[in-house]
Design a protein around this motif. Structure first.
Motif, PDB file in Angstrom:
ATOM      1  N   GLN A  84       0.839  -1.196   0.000  1.00 26.70           N
ATOM      2  CA  GLN A  84       0.000   0.000   0.000  1.00 26.70           C
ATOM      3  C   GLN A  84       0.877   1.249   0.000  1.00 26.70           C
ATOM      4  N   GLN A 114       0.388   5.465   0.485  1.00 24.81           N
ATOM      5  CA  GLN A 114      -0.496   6.555   0.863  1.00 24.81           C
ATOM      6  C   GLN A 114       0.040   7.856   0.254  1.00 24.81           C
ATOM      7  N   VAL A 159      -0.538  12.042   0.255  1.00 18.31           N
ATOM      8  CA  VAL A 159      -1.136  13.188   0.939  1.00 18.31           C
ATOM      9  C   VAL A 159      -0.831  14.440   0.141  1.00 18.31           C
ATOM     10  N   CYS A 211       2.642  16.610  -3.105  1.00 16.60           N
ATOM     11  CA  CYS A 211       2.090  15.287  -2.812  1.00 16.60           C
ATOM     12  C   CYS A 211       3.205  14.423  -2.246  1.00 16.60           C
ATOM     13  N   ALA A 236       4.360  10.788  -0.750  1.00 22.53           N
ATOM     14  CA  ALA A 236       4.040   9.372  -0.748  1.00 22.53           C
ATOM     15  C   ALA A 236       4.709   8.682   0.433  1.00 22.53           C
ATOM     16  N   SER A 237       4.010   7.725   0.994  1.00 19.28           N
ATOM     17  CA  SER A 237       4.577   6.930   2.088  1.00 19.28           C
ATOM     18  C   SER A 237       4.033   5.508   2.003  1.00 19.28           C
ATOM     19  N   GLY A 238       4.691   4.614   2.717  1.00 17.45           N
ATOM     20  CA  GLY A 238       4.253   3.223   2.702  1.00 17.45           C
ATOM     21  C   GLY A 238       5.217   2.357   1.913  1.00 17.45           C
ATOM     22  N   TYR A 291      -1.897   4.214  -7.353  1.00 15.33           N
ATOM     23  CA  TYR A 291      -2.572   4.839  -6.225  1.00 15.33           C
ATOM     24  C   TYR A 291      -2.893   6.298  -6.516  1.00 15.33           C
ATOM     25  N   GLY A 349      -4.223  10.153  -4.764  1.00 11.66           N
ATOM     26  CA  GLY A 349      -4.421  11.005  -3.611  1.00 11.66           C
ATOM     27  C   GLY A 349      -5.891  11.357  -3.462  1.00 11.66           C
ATOM     28  N   GLN A 350      -6.182  12.117  -2.407  1.00  9.52           N
ATOM     29  CA  GLN A 350      -7.574  12.432  -2.096  1.00  9.52           C
ATOM     30  C   GLN A 350      -8.129  13.547  -2.973  1.00  9.52           C
TER      31      GLN A 350
END
Length: 117
Positions: free
Chosen positions: A1, A3, A5, A22, A24-26, A106, A108-109
């Motif tokens: 996964q 994430q 933000v 933006c 990214a992490s995970g 993936y 973002g929101q």
């Protein structure tokens, strides 16, 4: 996964500037493409700008010369500097992280960018 933000959206007058970020992490992988897409009301999502980990870029024709994508691989962060904004740039901007070798894609929101005339 992975994430994502996002930050930096907002309201600006035509001709103004904004910068999106933006992070990214995970489960980050070294070979990836990060970028920005946008979706205006009633329209399909479209690619705005992408950048590979190696620095190759791709831009939507209508933003060339006005938008600049950059990234900091050490921070797993991608940026979109937008200048000379136009009302037609109004949309929700989505960060994307794509790593085809591991099947990652993936989003973002979303960050609202509104350009008033």
């Amino acid at each position: 996964q992975v994430q994502l933000v996002e930050s930096g959206g907002g309201l600006v007058q035509a001709g103004g500037s904004l910068r999106l970020s933006c992070a990214a992490s995970g489960s980050i992988v070294s070979i990836n493409t990060m970028g920005w897409y946008r979706q205006a009301p009633g329209k399909q999502r479209e690619l705005v700008a992408t950048m590979t980990n190696g620095g190759n870029t791709n831009y939507l024709d209508s933003v060339k010369g006005r938008f600049t994508i950059s990234r900091d691989n050490a921070k797993n962060t991608v940026y979109l500097q937008m200048i000379s904004l136009k009302p037609e740039d109004t949309a929700v901007y989505y960060c994307n992280y794509h790593a085809y070798r591991v099947g990652y894609n993936y989003w973002g929101q979303g960050a609202q960018v509104t350009v008033s005339s």
